[in-house]
Write an enzyme that holds these catalytic residues in place. Structure first.
Site, PDB file in Angstrom:
ATOM      1  N   PRO A 175     -15.068  31.679 -32.729  1.00 49.10           N
ATOM      2  CA  PRO A 175     -14.621  32.964 -32.174  1.00 49.10           C
ATOM      3  C   PRO A 175     -15.272  33.385 -30.856  1.00 49.10           C
ATOM      4  O   PRO A 175     -14.794  34.315 -30.218  1.00 49.10           O
ATOM      5  CB  PRO A 175     -14.985  33.960 -33.274  1.00 49.10           C
ATOM      6  N   TYR A 235     -15.881  45.105 -41.997  1.00 46.81           N
ATOM      7  CA  TYR A 235     -16.449  43.855 -41.481  1.00 46.81           C
ATOM      8  C   TYR A 235     -15.447  42.703 -41.668  1.00 46.81           C
ATOM      9  O   TYR A 235     -15.294  41.852 -40.789  1.00 46.81           O
ATOM     10  CB  TYR A 235     -17.756  43.565 -42.222  1.00 46.81           C
ATOM     11  N   CYS A 241     -23.451  32.338 -37.925  1.00 47.30           N
ATOM     12  CA  CYS A 241     -22.840  33.610 -38.339  1.00 47.30           C
ATOM     13  C   CYS A 241     -21.336  33.497 -38.501  1.00 47.30           C
ATOM     14  O   CYS A 241     -20.789  33.830 -39.536  1.00 47.30           O
ATOM     15  CB  CYS A 241     -23.167  34.707 -37.335  1.00 47.30           C
ATOM     16  N   HIS A 242     -20.648  33.061 -37.453  1.00 50.17           N
ATOM     17  CA  HIS A 242     -19.196  33.031 -37.520  1.00 50.17           C
ATOM     18  C   HIS A 242     -18.617  31.702 -37.056  1.00 50.17           C
ATOM     19  O   HIS A 242     -17.454  31.612 -36.700  1.00 50.17           O
ATOM     20  CB  HIS A 242     -18.595  34.198 -36.729  1.00 50.17           C
ATOM     21  N   GLY A 243     -19.481  30.686 -37.003  1.00 52.02           N
ATOM     22  CA  GLY A 243     -18.993  29.320 -36.817  1.00 52.02           C
ATOM     23  C   GLY A 243     -18.607  28.901 -35.407  1.00 52.02           C
ATOM     24  O   GLY A 243     -17.744  28.033 -35.247  1.00 52.02           O
TER      25      GLY A 243
END
Lengths: 440, 189
Positions: B168, A295, B153-155
């Site tokens: 992303p 991950y 979650c991932h910005g």
């Protein structure tokens, strides 16, 4: 399966059966009288532990399937019912959930033992590749199993992982829809994951049989990494290794039981006790501990497709390992430099695991970012740490292994398992001609 | 060699392995036909087994919904479930529309003007599939520096038009196929 059979039928029935289905002969030759190197240490007991874990997962899994309901409205409650109301359901469910973690723990020890003692090298390449296949099947099985309790992490984990395939150009979207059986992770997805989760362990068991077959053709590697020369180098598997494996299994089961009885939820995520809600994503999505390094590699890359490719490549590279390692010396006992690089590799895996467990923009040192942006992220962030870890992960396989085998000078390798102490450089007189310096 | 082959096919009384009952071309034909039929049969059977995993008829039948817009106040966002995913129905304020239009020609990763993402004359209504185009998390409304959405979650950061601005995610939040049934009612899907 290879070599002479030592089995002699004793009773009339055994003789009768032996000429029709020589199954007792087969069991005797593979599990009792199989000649095994006499110097195997405790790192060699994890094969037996893994076989036992597979058995435990299958038995507890079959029982759980008798009570579990694979439907979005009932799945979560049925797992809670198993824990609270089904007789001994709490025990069986905790054994299954923690069993998965123990299974992965054992497989990682087993893999690192291979890396250290070079067991993947000729003539055991097929054995190694079959092991990689088992590992890949284990990952898929564990992922689908984690979805079944239908908690928040189950659901959103499934969303994130199935969306990975959507990163593929052109076909990605239709493949995801096909996997889902709809337009999102929903009831059809849960049903098919349940069906496949039930199937996969039996596929694994099949590959395990091939794995053992491929083991019994060349026989076990051993800590010295040299070939078995004569019968004097071996002992029969029973009673020597049945007892040794048995002792290791007991110790391993003690640790497993500690988790099951005293901290059954410590390896899981608390948010999975909240029923799945497609409209609310948890603040922080993490997989189970055994998949964290992959991950972290996924998130290290700012490009979605490249991240997915690198994550799969991290597993794919294992398959070609026997051809990446150019060193002819199997055991790292005689490769001090390689041992150092393997140590760093182990560390890199732990660092990647740590990165996978934390949000990507979190600072590593202190509580504030450094304020220095390198490309797209602060230098003091998990993202950059996972990039360093991922870089070493691939460099170890693709650069260190091929180059080191050609450039390093290994220590003198003993002639055989029974040969004494040539292994220790201090014990061997300098310039001793007997020491076969194997380069490359 | 050529002579032998010609002789074998033209002379029915020739002896040896190429005698009339063993005509190589007829043998080959039977083999190829048998293999082709087997491959066809296996392929024909495989397709139903693969296609059964695609969305079923009843799943497809539930694929469109109607929604009454009067429930949404200006500046507010309502989330409804559509095809198992969240659907964002956002009633934008004039300031938010202006901010989105102003950035139409900014440096965008997935260039689209605000007008392309709304229906003509209905700029206040922004209808989006509420899943981040990175890995499918649900972005929170009003977050991020552009006042649009922020994915925890991932910005990934989206602006007030749902266009990707940072992070992303590769694409803008998806605008589903929808139409206005009346001034206050839409049909999605």
């Amino acid at each position: 399966m290879s070599g002479h059979s030592t089995y002699e039928p004793k009773t009339g029935f055994e003789r009768w059966l032996d000429t029709r289905l020589p199954i007792i002969r087969f069991m005797n030759d593979t599990a009792l009288d199989f000649p095994t190197p006499k110097n195997l240490n405790y790192w060699w007991t994890f094969g037996g532990i893994l076989a036992l874990m597979l058995g435990i997962q299958i038995v507890t899994g079959i029982v759980l399937a008798m009570h579990y309901v694979p439907h979005v409205d009932y799945a979560f409650n049925s797992v809670e019912r198993i824990r609270r109301d089904v007789n001994y359901g709490w025990l069986i469910q905790f054994m299954h959930a923690n069993g998965a973690s123990m299974f992965f723990l054992a497989v990682y020890v087993h893999i690192f033992r291979n890396l250290y003692y070079g067991s993947y090298k000729a003539p055991r390449e097929v054995l190694w590749i079959l092991g990689c296949v088992i590992y890949l099947l284990m990952i898929i099985t564990a992922f689908m199993g984690y979805v079944l309790p239908w908690g928040q992490m189950s659901f959103h984990g499934a969303v994130v992982i199935t969306n990975l395939i959507g990163a593929l150009p052109v076909v990605g979207k239709s493949i995801t829809t096909w996997l889902w059986g709809g337009f999102a992770v929903d009831d059809p997805t849960l049903n098919r994951f349940f069906s496949l989760h039930y199937l996969m362990p039996f596929v694994i068991a099949g590959v395990v049989i091939l794995h053992i077959w491929a083991l019994h053709v060349p026989g076990n590697n051993n800590p010295k990494g040299v070939d078995v020369k004569s019968k004097a180098d071996t002992v029969p598997f029973h009673p020597y290794y049945t007892v040794k494996d048995g002792f290791a299994i007991c110790v391993f089961l003690l640790m497993y039981a500690t988790f099951v009885f005293y901290m059954p939820d410590v390896l899981g995520d608390a948010i999975n006790y909240v029923k799945a809600n497609p409209l609310v994503t948890p603040q922080h999505i993490v997989p189970e501990w055994y998949l964290l390094p992959f991950y972290a590699i996924l998130r290290a890359v700012p490009n979605k497709l490249m991240g997915v490719i690198l994550m799969f490549a991290a597993i794919a590279v294992l398959f070609i390992l026997p051809w990446l390692d150019t060193s002819k010396v199997r055991s790292m006992r005689y490769r001090p430099t390689a041992r150092l690089y393997l140590g760093i590799f182990f560390l890199a895996c732990l660092v990647l695991g740590f990165c996978g467990a934390n949000p990507p923009d979190q600072p590593i040192l202190g509580h504030e970012p450094s304020g220095f942006m390198l490309l797209d992220a602060d230098i003091n962030s998990i993202v950059w740490l996972s990039r360093i870890g991922a870089l070493y992960y691939f460099a170890y396989f693709l650069l260190v292994m091929p180059i080191l085998g050609l450039t390093e000078t290994p220590l003198p390798v003993p002639e055989g398992i029974s040969e004494p102490v040539l292994s220790h450089p201090a014990a061997a007189p300098t310039g001793a001609a007997a020491a076969p310096e194997k380069r490359g | 060699m050529a002579d032998t082959v010609v002789g074998a096919t033209s002379d029915p009384h020739a002896s040896g392995p190429h005698a009339s009952g063993d005509d190589p071309s007829r043998r080959d034909f039977i083999n190829i036909a048998a293999i082709a039929a087997t491959v066809g049969a296996v392929g024909g059977l495989a397709w139903p087994l693969i296609d059964q995993m695609n969305p079923a008829g009843d799943t497809l039948a539930l694929a469109s919904i109607e929604f009454d817009l009067t429930k949404v106040e200006p500046g507010q966002q309502v989330v409804v479930k559509w095809r198992g995913k969240p659907l964002f129905v956002r009633h934008r304020t004039p300031a938010q529309i202006a901010a989105a239009v102003k950035d139409d020609h900014a440096d965008l990763r997935d260039p689209q003007t605000d007008a392309e993402r709304t229906k003509p004359g209905k700029a206040e209504w922004l209808i989006l599939v509420g899943t981040c185009t990175h890995l499918g998390c649900v972005p929170t409304v009003g977050g991020g520096e552009y006042g649009g959405w922020f994915c925890p979650c991932h910005g990934s950061v989206y602006d007030t038009s749902g266009r990707i601005r940072k992070g992303p995610a590769p694409k803008n939040l998806e605008v589903p196929t929808y139409s206005f049934l009346s001034d206050t009612k839409i049909k999605v899907g």
